[in-house]
Design a protein around this motif. Structure first.
Motif: not given
Length: 161
Positions: A107-114
């Motif tokens: 998936k595309v990196f998303n800092w919120k998910n991380i």
């Protein structure tokens, strides 16, 4: 003078239909003469759209102008996560950590998910420190999740969990 008749971003996070619709709010509109200053401004706006939604690795890779059909193609690297490596974990089975971060692979990196995945790992109360390093592997990225287990008798009892 060059006129833009069509804008074709190579986007996944923001579908092809959404980015041109967003551009109509900005300076680069179709059809209109190509203006480099406006183009720079619009590229910043596109980048801001991604950043505001948490997609912090997005970058504009290149632009391609096709003079025949007067189409501007914007090549966007959205920051795809191709691999996740777990390090520093010696007592707990990796799947305890991987189940939180594994959803990010492909998936595309998303800092919120991380950030949420880090909170979830901390919520196990097994780890004193959890960090994520990002390694660019062109055109994708690899995440290195480092965990430091609490040094206590409770952690020793969990050996091999």
């Amino acid at each position: 003078m060059w006129h833009v008749r069509q804008i074709r971003p190579s986007a996944v996070v923001f579908p092809l239909a959404r980015v041109p619709m967003t551009l109509t709010r900005f300076s680069l509109r179709v059809p209109r003469p190509l203006n480099i200053a406006f183009l720079r401004e619009d590229l910043k706006h596109i980048t801001d759209l991604y950043r505001d939604d948490g997609f912090s690795l997005m970058q504009v890779d290149s632009l391609f102008w096709n003079g025949e059909n007067q189409t501007l193609t914007i090549h966007i690297n959205e920051g795809l996560v191709s691999d996740i490596e777990i390090s520093g974990n010696e007592k707990i089975r990796d799947y305890v950590i991987a189940r939180e971060f594994g959803r990010q692979k492909g998936k595309v990196f998303n800092w919120k998910n991380i950030a949420q995945a880090i909170r979830n790992v901390y919520a196990t109360q097994l780890f004193e420190r959890v960090t994520v390093d990002i390694v660019e592997t062109k055109p994708t990225y690899r995440l290195i999740v480092s965990c430091l287990l609490y040094t206590s008798d409770a952690a020793d009892e969990l050996d091999g969990v």
